[in-house]
Scaffold this motif. Sequence first.
Motif, mmCIF file in Angstrom:
data_model
loop_
_atom_site.group_PDB
_atom_site.id
_atom_site.type_symbol
_atom_site.label_atom_id
_atom_site.label_comp_id
_atom_site.label_asym_id
_atom_site.label_seq_id
_atom_site.Cartn_x
_atom_site.Cartn_y
_atom_site.Cartn_z
ATOM 1 N N LYS A 183 20.477 -98.099 37.498
ATOM 2 C CA LYS A 183 21.691 -98.583 37.593
ATOM 3 C C LYS A 183 22.600 -97.099 37.741
ATOM 4 O O LYS A 183 22.310 -96.175 37.031
ATOM 5 C CB LYS A 183 22.228 -99.137 36.008
ATOM 6 C CG LYS A 183 23.545 -99.556 36.155
ATOM 7 C CD LYS A 183 23.945 -100.446 34.772
ATOM 8 C CE LYS A 183 25.356 -100.811 34.786
ATOM 9 N NZ LYS A 183 25.795 -101.199 33.444
ATOM 10 N N ALA A 184 23.586 -97.206 38.580
ATOM 11 C CA ALA A 184 24.438 -95.997 38.860
ATOM 12 C C ALA A 184 25.594 -96.262 37.924
ATOM 13 O O ALA A 184 26.065 -97.390 37.196
ATOM 14 C CB ALA A 184 25.262 -96.177 40.128
ATOM 15 N N ARG A 185 25.843 -95.037 37.203
ATOM 16 C CA ARG A 185 26.732 -94.732 36.189
ATOM 17 C C ARG A 185 27.624 -93.361 36.741
ATOM 18 O O ARG A 185 27.488 -92.527 35.863
ATOM 19 C CB ARG A 185 26.005 -94.473 34.749
ATOM 20 C CG ARG A 185 25.428 -95.456 34.129
ATOM 21 C CD ARG A 185 24.361 -94.835 33.234
ATOM 22 N NE ARG A 185 23.731 -95.988 32.231
ATOM 23 C CZ ARG A 185 22.764 -95.483 31.364
ATOM 24 N NH1 ARG A 185 22.641 -94.107 31.098
ATOM 25 N NH2 ARG A 185 22.195 -96.307 30.572
ATOM 26 N N PRO A 186 28.298 -93.557 37.754
ATOM 27 C CA PRO A 186 29.123 -92.269 38.198
ATOM 28 C C PRO A 186 29.937 -91.513 36.976
ATOM 29 O O PRO A 186 30.497 -92.378 36.499
ATOM 30 C CB PRO A 186 29.946 -92.857 39.440
ATOM 31 C CG PRO A 186 29.400 -93.949 39.692
ATOM 32 C CD PRO A 186 28.707 -94.661 38.420
ATOM 33 N N ILE A 233 37.160 -79.809 37.115
ATOM 34 C CA ILE A 233 36.145 -80.954 37.020
ATOM 35 C C ILE A 233 34.765 -80.466 38.283
ATOM 36 O O ILE A 233 35.158 -79.589 38.936
ATOM 37 C CB ILE A 233 36.695 -82.265 37.797
ATOM 38 C CG1 ILE A 233 37.071 -82.175 39.115
ATOM 39 C CG2 ILE A 233 37.737 -82.821 36.753
ATOM 40 C CD1 ILE A 233 37.122 -83.759 39.890
ATOM 41 N N GLY A 234 33.732 -80.792 37.750
ATOM 42 C CA GLY A 234 32.576 -80.293 38.424
ATOM 43 C C GLY A 234 31.335 -81.142 37.976
ATOM 44 O O GLY A 234 31.347 -82.022 37.214
ATOM 45 N N ASP A 235 30.176 -80.809 38.556
ATOM 46 C CA ASP A 235 29.069 -81.435 38.189
ATOM 47 C C ASP A 235 28.931 -83.015 38.148
ATOM 48 O O ASP A 235 28.432 -83.574 37.141
ATOM 49 C CB ASP A 235 28.769 -80.810 36.573
ATOM 50 C CG ASP A 235 26.939 -81.057 36.161
ATOM 51 O OD1 ASP A 235 26.319 -81.365 37.196
ATOM 52 O OD2 ASP A 235 26.893 -81.205 34.828
ATOM 53 N N PRO A 236 29.185 -83.413 39.106
ATOM 54 C CA PRO A 236 29.232 -84.897 39.471
ATOM 55 C C PRO A 236 27.829 -85.507 39.496
ATOM 56 O O PRO A 236 26.823 -84.898 39.835
ATOM 57 C CB PRO A 236 29.816 -85.112 40.812
ATOM 58 C CG PRO A 236 29.590 -83.919 41.653
ATOM 59 C CD PRO A 236 29.723 -82.603 40.701
ATOM 60 N N HIS A 237 27.797 -86.472 38.661
ATOM 61 C CA HIS A 237 26.495 -87.270 38.641
ATOM 62 C C HIS A 237 26.483 -88.827 38.803
ATOM 63 O O HIS A 237 27.733 -89.391 38.810
ATOM 64 C CB HIS A 237 26.065 -87.272 37.116
ATOM 65 C CG HIS A 237 25.825 -86.158 36.613
ATOM 66 N ND1 HIS A 237 25.436 -85.721 35.223
ATOM 67 C CD2 HIS A 237 25.405 -84.902 37.099
ATOM 68 C CE1 HIS A 237 25.154 -84.520 34.787
ATOM 69 N NE2 HIS A 237 25.050 -83.820 36.091
ATOM 70 N N VAL A 238 25.544 -89.465 39.403
ATOM 71 C CA VAL A 238 25.646 -90.638 39.973
ATOM 72 C C VAL A 238 24.824 -91.478 38.752
ATOM 73 O O VAL A 238 25.295 -92.825 38.386
ATOM 74 C CB VAL A 238 25.138 -91.019 41.257
ATOM 75 C CG1 VAL A 238 24.447 -92.501 41.181
ATOM 76 C CG2 VAL A 238 26.031 -90.996 42.297
ATOM 77 N N SER A 239 24.094 -90.941 37.961
ATOM 78 C CA SER A 239 23.479 -91.565 36.658
ATOM 79 C C SER A 239 22.794 -90.508 35.893
ATOM 80 O O SER A 239 22.148 -89.460 36.562
ATOM 81 C CB SER A 239 22.473 -92.750 37.225
ATOM 82 O OG SER A 239 22.373 -93.421 35.976
ATOM 83 N N GLN A 240 22.838 -90.761 34.642
ATOM 84 C CA GLN A 240 21.734 -90.003 33.808
ATOM 85 C C GLN A 240 21.582 -91.001 32.467
ATOM 86 O O GLN A 240 22.457 -91.741 32.341
ATOM 87 C CB GLN A 240 22.439 -88.690 33.414
ATOM 88 C CG GLN A 240 23.438 -88.662 32.493
ATOM 89 C CD GLN A 240 23.520 -87.109 31.745
ATOM 90 O OE1 GLN A 240 23.996 -86.203 32.204
ATOM 91 N NE2 GLN A 240 23.145 -87.176 30.463
ATOM 92 N N GLY A 241 20.481 -90.653 31.833
ATOM 93 C CA GLY A 241 20.262 -91.150 30.671
ATOM 94 C C GLY A 241 20.807 -90.313 29.502
ATOM 95 O O GLY A 241 21.143 -89.211 29.503
#
Lengths: 361, 361
Positions: A187-190, A241-249
Amino acid sequence: MALICDYADTREDFAPGALHTLAATPATVHWGYFDATLAPALRVRSGDLIQAEAITHHAGDAPDLMMDAAVRRIFSEIPEADRNPGVHIMTGPIYVEGAKPGDILEVRYLSMRPRCLYGSNLAANWGYLYKEFNERERVTIYRLDAGANTASALYAYDFPGKYLVPGTITHCPECDREAALAGVRVKARPHLGTAGVAPDAVGRVSTIPPGLHGGNIDNWRIGAGATMYYPVAVDGGLFSIGDPHVSQGDGEISGTAIEASLDVLFQIVLRKDFSFPSPLLETPKNWIVHGFHEDLNQAMRNASLDMLTLLTEHRALSRNDAYSLMSVAADFGVTQVVDGRQGVHVRMPRDIFPAGSRAPG
Amino acid sequence: MALICDYADTREDFAPGALHTLAATPATVHWGYFDATLAPALRVRSGDLIQAEAITHHAGDAPDLMMDAAVRRIFSEIPEADRNPGVHIMTGPIYVEGAKPGDILEVRYLSMRPRCLYGSNLAANWGYLYKEFNERERVTIYRLDAGANTASALYAYDFPGKYLVPGTITHCPECDREAALAGVRVKARPHLGTAGVAPDAVGRVSTIPPGLHGGNIDNWRIGAGATMYYPVAVDGGLFSIGDPHVSQGDGEISGTAIEASLDVLFQIVLRKDFSFPSPLLETPKNWIVHGFHEDLNQAMRNASLDMLTLLTEHRALSRNDAYSLMSVAADFGVTQVVDGRQGVHVRMPRDIFPAGSRAPG
């Protein structure tokens, strides 16, 4: 001190005043640090909207898929020697007119849209199970399915050598690409892994350790629909702002998320009516308090004590009531585990309080 | 070794064969311990349903509200000296025909219904913030609203002295009842704090520390709709349930949940086709693996390594794939924090795997 959550009737004052755009360029990013002496990349007023680009420092893990001309320019024009002491590419800083030390920047994240359809997960040398994996690093490239809001692995490869230089560009056509995670859809969690205001310190402050200013909190709930409260330490706040993520647990145990550049729309509201001792997050469902420490036990304790503060000072509960409520209704999670840097958060559901005292979404 | 989750086509074999009822009486409960030499309170076959009563050892915190005649009989007939070395009232044991060491009891929890409308939360001497609360203990009595599936505080009182004897009956009409948590409604999450099979050990084994056999895991997700897998250590398994809760948060930081007796319907299915090194939980949304240790850091590590085992040995992922997937999709939570006993769990969403490999609900 006003209650954090009793400002429903004043929220209309914060209707957007202007929309700014902040592209990520070598002139508008700083790589690896916060710095109170940086010239602002943008000046805004309380209530303004900002559409900004957040660029992943892992774009070089799959340069053909994750780098466009603008990203390449950042990687090529900012020398490796200027990427320190942390690792994250930060867009900003944004100067908020009238913000003074002791104020709060309420940052309402409204939209996070992937810049491209690919992201990288690195099993890093700072990952939790690095030794168990014989001190080998590995990259897994994920492809996003924006329609389904999922990500699936495209290929993986062993990282050659050791990943030490932020923004390393790996020439993966020379790597041995292997299939990975057939049929699995995540699942994507941007969200933003790192964001915050400039600490009141001399010189560069690493983007890596999270703290009162924000920084590398790595909570996947800091996405669209969430609001973060950052305490201002220097004039104007100097938010980046920075360190963009599309998903992590929760835990981010390999040391990285699915790292992928995002276009982020947010509103900044200047608050002068409360303070809080650690980074405070409000999602549609929860109030979330964070604790950090090199020892997970102490990070847990810090999070529990700050949730006690939230409930007693900002929800007007007695200490006894707050303690009971935390035990029966608050969920503690492990946000991050890295040697020397552990994060714990605690989620308190918002809807357990009387309707009249709830914050608007 | 068969995959845990590839047994969809054999599940019909487990249609219920019989329904048993197991009332809690002085003859069918054991207080504070598992014991491999206990005579079974019930004998069942694989696939049978059991409707059993789980009685809270905290019923004495509000005896007028939480004790009926059957509960009073347990409290009055089991002497304090026979409640040890743990604290929980356990109903059972249940002998499962044909269960041998090395097998698994798959326990499908189907329904958990409060026996009465009241529960107790104790801020206990073993609670996480006991010192911060000046070593004072306090009881908060909650009332359930079954229709709304919520609980709200009815009153609270300082516990006189120190809560040391399991099943203490507090004569609260003599206490100073105070109002508590006005307007707050906590979501009900009925579950079993403690359940498990008899360990292969000589003599009594405390119900308090969780372990491979189950025990005091205190994960609020062990409720209706969830399935637990308990590895059999002695002939028949000797499964018992206890420590019923109406709600708790991850962490259970005051040392207790909302402790309240439950009527529990469950099905036991004997499995001989797989093994797992720690208590494994399957909910409609997640596979959940638990780690325990006196140090939270090590509990975290144990949970992460056992999730790696689940994904590699039971989902047929490579170690590299499993590690990446855990970092981007698995959420680590703090289940329990008590001095000398920490629990961490990790949740892996089931729906990220291809549909054909998913377990039925």
